[in-house]
Design an enzyme around this catalytic site. Structure first.
Site, short mmCIF file in Angstrom:
data_model
loop_
_atom_site.label_atom_id
_atom_site.label_comp_id
_atom_site.label_asym_id
_atom_site.label_seq_id
_atom_site.Cartn_x
_atom_site.Cartn_y
_atom_site.Cartn_z
N CYS A 1 0.83 -1.21 0.00
CA CYS A 1 0.00 0.00 0.00
C CYS A 1 0.86 1.26 0.00
O CYS A 1 1.76 1.39 0.82
CB CYS A 1 -0.91 -0.02 1.23
SG CYS A 1 -1.72 1.56 1.52
N CYS B 1 0.43 3.23 3.55
CA CYS B 1 0.82 2.70 4.85
C CYS B 1 2.16 3.30 5.30
O CYS B 1 3.01 3.63 4.48
CB CYS B 1 0.92 1.17 4.79
SG CYS B 1 -0.66 0.34 4.95
N HIS C 1 -4.32 0.37 7.94
CA HIS C 1 -4.82 0.08 6.60
C HIS C 1 -6.22 -0.55 6.61
O HIS C 1 -6.97 -0.45 5.64
CB HIS C 1 -3.83 -0.89 5.93
CG HIS C 1 -4.12 -1.19 4.50
ND1 HIS C 1 -3.72 -0.36 3.47
CD2 HIS C 1 -4.77 -2.23 3.91
CE1 HIS C 1 -4.11 -0.87 2.31
NE2 HIS C 1 -4.75 -2.01 2.54
N ASN D 1 -13.15 10.03 -1.76
CA ASN D 1 -13.74 9.04 -2.66
C ASN D 1 -13.62 7.72 -1.95
O ASN D 1 -12.50 7.33 -1.62
CB ASN D 1 -12.89 8.91 -3.92
CG ASN D 1 -13.42 9.74 -5.04
OD1 ASN D 1 -14.57 10.15 -5.05
ND2 ASN D 1 -12.57 9.97 -6.01
N SER E 1 -8.68 4.41 -5.55
CA SER E 1 -7.55 3.59 -5.99
C SER E 1 -7.01 2.68 -4.90
O SER E 1 -6.21 1.80 -5.17
CB SER E 1 -6.43 4.51 -6.48
OG SER E 1 -6.00 5.34 -5.41
N HIS F 1 -7.05 1.92 1.76
CA HIS F 1 -6.50 2.59 2.95
C HIS F 1 -7.30 3.88 3.19
O HIS F 1 -7.52 4.63 2.26
CB HIS F 1 -5.01 2.91 2.71
CG HIS F 1 -4.29 3.31 3.96
ND1 HIS F 1 -3.30 2.56 4.52
CD2 HIS F 1 -4.46 4.39 4.77
CE1 HIS F 1 -2.87 3.16 5.61
NE2 HIS F 1 -3.56 4.28 5.78
N HIS G 1 -8.44 7.29 3.31
CA HIS G 1 -7.78 8.53 2.87
C HIS G 1 -8.74 9.46 2.15
O HIS G 1 -9.78 9.04 1.68
CB HIS G 1 -6.60 8.21 1.95
CG HIS G 1 -7.01 7.69 0.59
ND1 HIS G 1 -7.44 6.39 0.39
CD2 HIS G 1 -7.06 8.28 -0.62
CE1 HIS G 1 -7.73 6.22 -0.89
NE2 HIS G 1 -7.52 7.35 -1.53
N GLN H 1 -8.76 13.52 -0.16
CA GLN H 1 -7.95 14.41 -0.99
C GLN H 1 -8.36 15.86 -0.77
O GLN H 1 -9.45 16.14 -0.30
CB GLN H 1 -8.17 14.08 -2.47
CG GLN H 1 -7.77 12.67 -2.88
CD GLN H 1 -7.71 12.56 -4.40
OE1 GLN H 1 -7.13 13.41 -5.08
NE2 GLN H 1 -8.32 11.53 -4.94
P1 H2U Z 1 -8.10 8.19 -4.80
O1 H2U Z 1 -7.93 6.82 -4.28
O2 H2U Z 1 -9.30 8.90 -4.20
O3 H2U Z 1 -8.05 8.24 -6.28
O4 H2U Z 1 -6.84 9.08 -4.30
C1 H2U Z 1 -5.56 8.61 -4.27
C2 H2U Z 1 -4.62 9.61 -4.87
O5 H2U Z 1 -3.29 9.23 -4.52
C3 H2U Z 1 -4.67 9.64 -6.40
O6 H2U Z 1 -5.10 10.91 -6.82
C4 H2U Z 1 -2.42 9.57 -5.55
C5 H2U Z 1 -3.20 9.38 -6.83
O7 H2U Z 1 -2.79 10.31 -7.81
N1 H2U Z 1 -1.19 8.77 -5.44
C6 H2U Z 1 0.00 9.35 -5.05
O8 H2U Z 1 0.04 10.57 -4.88
N2 H2U Z 1 1.13 8.59 -4.87
C7 H2U Z 1 1.17 7.24 -5.07
O9 H2U Z 1 2.18 6.63 -4.85
C8 H2U Z 1 -0.02 6.54 -5.60
C9 H2U Z 1 -1.29 7.34 -5.69
ZN ZN Z 2 -2.26 1.02 3.71
#
Ligand code: H2U
Ligand code: ZN
Length: 351
Positions: A50, A53, A113, A153, A161, A164, A166, A168
């Protein structure tokens, strides 16, 4: 005689000025369409793969610290950048483009996580609210930033994505479309009445009662009269404040509590980790006075009738207007009837 609980009608969205089509008689139609798989929900507290994490390496090669509360970083694939040159493009008096400046932040809500917002402790949630406040203060200190969108989201179905916990933050110089609409409607109402639109709306909902879901001393949750998504809700602050920085300490705690209570009820609706997109709407920053703006938070969940049947925004909705079948009143009643004890806790206690 027209009965809005039975007959097709259009409902007005006070915050945006949009209309939505409601078709209450249609809820009886049979469903033979797409059924979504339920994603597995038994994650470890730490996942070595992840990117959120503690101690793990992200896409840009940075290593996350061994954090114990929350952790914030600039998105490695940010949609908005600080150093975009100013400028515009036009062609033939028809095509227009304007450069846009900003930044995107990612916030891990917890080092664990396996958790989601409703499962994080009250103490942990208060810390999440504090992080949102700190980020809002830091981002608004940049005079080129005019709008700060704090959101989450949640769930694969929403394109999230990573499970975990989180959220934004996207901060930028232009006011996005929804904010332009809500600014217009709230400022106009305030100019005419000297009270915020949401103060009067909340008062009306409290009097009517049938769309209220939960509440505490400082916040109330309502299924808006104009809700589009089946179980859409809105958290409204009882005090007219423009942004999260104006929350008192008591309001910060009460907000954490209402977040926990609402997301717990959502999970209890279908006994799954309930997907949604949620975000706060707050007054623009570095943009003069916005006395009509009233802080609120929208929850837009995609599920319709079970853990596996999603509402589609297609056809008429893409081409003409949003539409819903189950009424806001029915959805509110359903959410009101749920327990405040998370189903996983209840299952554990039953064992
Ligand atoms: P979402 O899961 O809501 O898409 O948000 C995760 C964000 O994390 C996504 O916009 C970023 C992606 O661009 N990200 C990073 O900044 N670093 C990473 O190593 C993977 C994902
Ligand atoms: Zn994690």
């Amino acid at each position: 005689m027209f009965d809005y609980k039975e007959h097709p009608h259009n409902r007005y969205n006070l915050l945006t000025g949009d209309w939505i089509l409601v078709s209450p008689h249609r809820t009886k139609r049979p469903w033979q369409g797409k059924v979504e798989p339920v994603p597995p929900d038994n994650r470890p507290a730490y996942d070595p793969k992840c990117y959120l994490c503690p101690g793990n390496v992200r896409a840009d090669g940075d290593t996350n610290p061994a954090y114990t509360d929350s952790f914030v970083f600039t998105n490695d694939f940010a949609a908005l950048l600080h150093d975009t040159p100013e400028g515009a493009f036009t062609a033939g008096g028809l095509l227009q483009a304007k450069s846009e400046r900003g930044t995107c932040r990612v916030i891990s809500f917890s080092p664990d996580h396996s958790l989601t917002l409703p499962e994080i402790s009250m103490e942990g949630l208060v810390k999440v609210v504090e992080v949102w406040q700190r980020e809002f203060a830091a981002l608004s200190a940049d005079p080129t930033i005019n709008h700060i969108q704090i959101f989450e989201n949640k769930g694969e179905i929403m394109g999230c994505s990573n499970p975990h916990p989180h959220g934004q933050i996207w901060a930028q110089s232009a006011l996005p479309l929804e904010i332009v609409k809500e600014t217009r409607e709230q400022e106009q109402y305030f100019a005419e009445h000297g009270r915020s639109l949401l103060t009067d709306y909340l008062q009306l909902e409290q009097n009517e009662g049938e769309r209220m879901v939960i509440g505490n001393e400082h916040f109330a949750v309502v299924v808006p009269f104009w809700a589009v998504w089946p179980y859409e809700t809105m958290i409204i602050s009882k005090r007219h404040v423009q942004n999260i920085l104006q929350f008192s300490e008591a309001e910060r705690t009460a907000f954490a509590a209402i977040l926990k209570q609402l997301t717990t009820r959502y999970d209890n609706l279908f006994n799954i980790s309930f997907p949604y997109s949620a975000g706060m709407h707050q007054a623009p920053v570095n943009d003069g006075e916005h006395p009509g703006w009233h802080w609120h938070m929208h929850f837009y969940p995609p599920l319709l009738r079970s853990a596996t049947v999603k509402k589609f925004m297609v056809g008429y909705e893409m081409l003409a207007s949003p539409q819903r079948d189950i009424t806001a009143e029915w959805a509110a009643e359903k959410l009101r009837g749920l327990s405040d004890v998370h189903y996983k806790l209840a299952q554990k206690e039953a064992e």
